[in-house]
Design an enzyme around this catalytic site. Structure first.
Site, PDB file in Angstrom:
ATOM      1  N   GLY A  20      -5.425  -8.552   0.165  1.00  0.00           N
ATOM      2  CA  GLY A  20      -6.055  -8.147  -0.817  1.00  0.00           C
ATOM      3  C   GLY A  20      -5.471  -7.264  -1.732  1.00  0.00           C
ATOM      4  O   GLY A  20      -4.745  -6.309  -1.215  1.00  0.00           O
ATOM      5  N   ARG A  81      -3.082 -14.474   0.891  1.00  0.00           N
ATOM      6  CA  ARG A  81      -3.189 -14.563   2.686  1.00  0.00           C
ATOM      7  C   ARG A  81      -2.550 -15.996   2.961  1.00  0.00           C
ATOM      8  O   ARG A  81      -3.223 -16.759   2.705  1.00  0.00           O
ATOM      9  CB  ARG A  81      -4.861 -14.584   2.955  1.00  0.00           C
ATOM     10  CG  ARG A  81      -5.495 -13.307   2.176  1.00  0.00           C
ATOM     11  CD  ARG A  81      -6.572 -12.989   2.799  1.00  0.00           C
ATOM     12  NE  ARG A  81      -7.518 -12.097   2.009  1.00  0.00           N
ATOM     13  CZ  ARG A  81      -7.601 -10.725   2.064  1.00  0.00           C
ATOM     14  NH1 ARG A  81      -6.459 -10.141   2.845  1.00  0.00           N
ATOM     15  NH2 ARG A  81      -8.426  -9.829   1.429  1.00  0.00           N
ATOM     16  N   ASP A 112      -3.384  -4.430   6.923  1.00  0.00           N
ATOM     17  CA  ASP A 112      -2.775  -4.833   8.321  1.00  0.00           C
ATOM     18  C   ASP A 112      -2.374  -5.946   8.555  1.00  0.00           C
ATOM     19  O   ASP A 112      -1.272  -6.316   9.356  1.00  0.00           O
ATOM     20  CB  ASP A 112      -4.316  -4.700   9.418  1.00  0.00           C
ATOM     21  CG  ASP A 112      -4.047  -5.080  10.779  1.00  0.00           C
ATOM     22  OD1 ASP A 112      -3.142  -4.390  11.323  1.00  0.00           O
ATOM     23  OD2 ASP A 112      -4.808  -5.782  11.415  1.00  0.00           O
ATOM     24  N   THR A 134      -4.369  -1.166   0.555  1.00  0.00           N
ATOM     25  CA  THR A 134      -5.445  -1.809   0.683  1.00  0.00           C
ATOM     26  C   THR A 134      -6.648  -0.804   0.351  1.00  0.00           C
ATOM     27  O   THR A 134      -6.597   0.302   0.665  1.00  0.00           O
ATOM     28  CB  THR A 134      -5.871  -2.323   2.143  1.00  0.00           C
ATOM     29  OG1 THR A 134      -6.983  -2.474   2.417  1.00  0.00           O
ATOM     30  CG2 THR A 134      -5.258  -1.194   3.219  1.00  0.00           C
ATOM     31  N   ASP A 136      -9.437  -0.764   1.853  1.00  0.00           N
ATOM     32  CA  ASP A 136     -10.240  -0.392   3.075  1.00  0.00           C
ATOM     33  C   ASP A 136      -9.967   0.659   3.701  1.00  0.00           C
ATOM     34  O   ASP A 136     -10.906   1.293   4.684  1.00  0.00           O
ATOM     35  CB  ASP A 136      -9.997  -1.621   4.086  1.00  0.00           C
ATOM     36  CG  ASP A 136     -10.442  -2.969   3.389  1.00  0.00           C
ATOM     37  OD1 ASP A 136     -11.215  -3.025   2.342  1.00  0.00           O
ATOM     38  OD2 ASP A 136     -10.171  -4.235   3.894  1.00  0.00           O
ATOM     39  N   ASP A 138      -7.995   1.231   6.702  1.00  0.00           N
ATOM     40  CA  ASP A 138      -8.361   0.749   7.841  1.00  0.00           C
ATOM     41  C   ASP A 138      -6.821   0.690   8.764  1.00  0.00           C
ATOM     42  O   ASP A 138      -7.060   0.247   9.690  1.00  0.00           O
ATOM     43  CB  ASP A 138      -8.964  -0.508   8.163  1.00  0.00           C
ATOM     44  CG  ASP A 138      -8.353  -1.441   7.318  1.00  0.00           C
ATOM     45  OD1 ASP A 138      -7.492  -1.522   6.516  1.00  0.00           O
ATOM     46  OD2 ASP A 138      -8.800  -2.767   7.673  1.00  0.00           O
ATOM     47  N   ARG A 180     -14.224  -4.653   5.127  1.00  0.00           N
ATOM     48  CA  ARG A 180     -14.250  -5.627   5.887  1.00  0.00           C
ATOM     49  C   ARG A 180     -14.862  -5.127   7.306  1.00  0.00           C
ATOM     50  O   ARG A 180     -15.913  -4.782   7.309  1.00  0.00           O
ATOM     51  CB  ARG A 180     -12.868  -5.653   6.362  1.00  0.00           C
ATOM     52  CG  ARG A 180     -12.481  -7.119   7.035  1.00  0.00           C
ATOM     53  CD  ARG A 180     -10.882  -7.327   7.411  1.00  0.00           C
ATOM     54  NE  ARG A 180     -10.126  -7.627   6.348  1.00  0.00           N
ATOM     55  CZ  ARG A 180     -10.179  -8.869   5.603  1.00  0.00           C
ATOM     56  NH1 ARG A 180     -10.790  -9.997   6.129  1.00  0.00           N
ATOM     57  NH2 ARG A 180      -9.467  -8.924   4.567  1.00  0.00           N
TER      58      ARG A 180
HETATM   59  O1  F6P Z   1      -8.977  -6.134   2.353  1.00  0.00           O
HETATM   60  C1  F6P Z   1      -9.762  -5.913   1.097  1.00  0.00           C
HETATM   61  C2  F6P Z   1     -10.793  -6.726   1.155  1.00  0.00           C
HETATM   62  O2  F6P Z   1     -11.409  -6.653  -0.412  1.00  0.00           O
HETATM   63  C3  F6P Z   1     -12.050  -6.283   2.125  1.00  0.00           C
HETATM   64  O3  F6P Z   1     -12.581  -5.323   1.963  1.00  0.00           O
HETATM   65  C4  F6P Z   1     -12.867  -7.665   2.075  1.00  0.00           C
HETATM   66  O4  F6P Z   1     -13.512  -7.835   3.327  1.00  0.00           O
HETATM   67  C5  F6P Z   1     -11.729  -8.794   2.059  1.00  0.00           C
HETATM   68  O5  F6P Z   1     -10.653  -8.206   1.264  1.00  0.00           O
HETATM   69  C6  F6P Z   1     -11.992  -9.666   0.819  1.00  0.00           C
HETATM   70  O6  F6P Z   1     -11.248 -10.902   0.827  1.00  0.00           O
HETATM   71  P1  F6P Z   1     -11.057 -12.020  -0.142  1.00  0.00           P
HETATM   72  O7  F6P Z   1     -10.396 -11.423  -1.277  1.00  0.00           O
HETATM   73  O8  F6P Z   1      -9.983 -13.014   0.537  1.00  0.00           O
HETATM   74  O9  F6P Z   1     -12.243 -12.352  -0.343  1.00  0.00           O
END
Ligand code: F6P
Length: 330
Positions: A20, A81, A112, A134, A136, A138, A180
């Site tokens: 992300g 990803r 992570d 990130t 998050d 985390d 997340r």
């Molecule tokens: O890791 C960052 C994040 O925004 C999380 O908070 C969320 O769960 C996820 O990525 C959403 O991912 P995507 O951009 O693949 O929808």
């Protein structure tokens, strides 16, 4: 890759952003390019995260190529990803691509999953350094990551606006934050916004408890009620709002998901500084052959934390923040 005794002579670095996007990733890219160039290194930007690495999407970046990006959100290199990066075949292909073009080591910025990919390359013998990026917060081993501060500021601004309407209409707003499986953004947002209640996956309170808190706030003469809900809370936002609105709590309930708004925008001063420090440090460690580590912020010091220790774990959430927001929002 040229070696002298056990040391690699680093002449070129690759840099990528993955997972992300987070505000401050551009400051990381700029920092790696400028710090690397200052040391006479070639710096290759890798486009589109690990997918671009496996496909060999490289671009040689000079100091002027990273002008005017320090203040911009997102990542100019792009992100992804990559499922292939989880396979040995993908990892071997990534290393082959870097060897072909002559990249001696790689700096990866992300969460992570990004650190997991970096560790896999390192375990296969390729020199890697991680930078935590990130919203998050985390990632294990560092007190904070690039992007967290900006996301919190964005959330704060949004809640301040929502509170105006909440007070005008005597409503309870259930506001969903990202993260997340981690409740960090929700728990911190409750403090910065005077939120009465926090719903997080680490310590999930029941809907009945939320209802009590809202009703109590109403009875104490509050004009509105703010509830922060992390995306990892076991119930979906719609369901939480539906259940609360069906009860007679004084306030009517409304839900808002702040969603991707939290990931965008110009990075805060704190994130620009953090990103610049981490990038500068990572280049320094690369030259000194300190690989297989992540730049972690601990007590205002850049600390090398082994990637193998970072992966598969999550930064522990300080639940005392819950108590602080509960007491101070009374
Ligand atoms: O890791 C960052 C994040 O925004 C999380 O908070 C969320 O769960 C996820 O990525 C959403 O991912 P995507 O951009 O693949 O929808």
């Amino acid at each position: 890759m040229e070696q002298q005794e056990n040391n690699i002579i680093v002449r070129s670095i690759g840099v990528l952003t993955s997972g992300g996007d987070a505000p401050g990733m551009n400051a990381v890219i700029r920092g790696v390019v400028r710090a690397g160039s200052a040391k006479g290194l070639k710096v290759y930007g890798v486009k589109n995260g690990y997918t671009g690495l496996i496909n060999g999407e490289f671009e040689l970046l000079g100091k002027r190529d990273v002008s005017n990006i320090l203040h911009r959100g997102g990542t100019v290199l792009g992100s992804d990803r990559s499922p292939e990066m989880k396979t040995q075949k993908g990892q071997r292909e990534a290393i082959r691509m870097m060897n072909n073009i002559g990249i001696d080591c790689l700096i990866v910025c992300g969460g992570d999953g990004t650190m997991t990919g970096g560790n896999a390359l390192f375990e296969q013998g390729f020199p890697v350094i991680g930078i935590p990026g990130t919203i998050d917060n985390d990632v294990w081993g560092t007190s904070t990551c690039v992007g967290v501060d900006t996301a919190l500021n964005t959330i704060t601004e949004a809640i301040d606006k929502i509170r105006d309407t909440a007070a005008s209409h005597r409503r309870a707003y259930i506001i969903e934050t990202m993260g997340r499986d981690c409740g960090y953004l929700a728990i911190q947002s409750a403090i910065v916004s005077g939120g009465e209640c926090v719903l997080i996956p680490e310590n999930p309170i029941s809907i009945e408890e939320v209802a009590d808190t809202i009703e109590n706030a109403y009875k104490r003469g509050k004009k509105h009620c703010i509830v922060l809900m992390a995306e990892g809370y076991p119930l979906k936002l719609d369901e939480v709002v539906r259940q609360l609105d069906a009860m007679d709590l004084g306030f009517t309930a409304r839900g808002i998901n702040l969603s991707y708004v939290q990931r965008g925008g110009s990075p805060s001063a704190f994130d620009r500084i953090l990103a610049s420090r981490m990038a500068f440090t990572a280049v320094d460690w690369a030259i000194n052959n300190q690989f297989g580590v992540m730049t972690a912020l601990r007590s205002d010091t850049m600390t090398p934390v082994p990637l193998k220790d970072v992966i598969g774990k999550h930064r522990e959430l300080n639940l005392q923040y819950m108590e602080i927001s509960n007491v101070l929002s009374r």
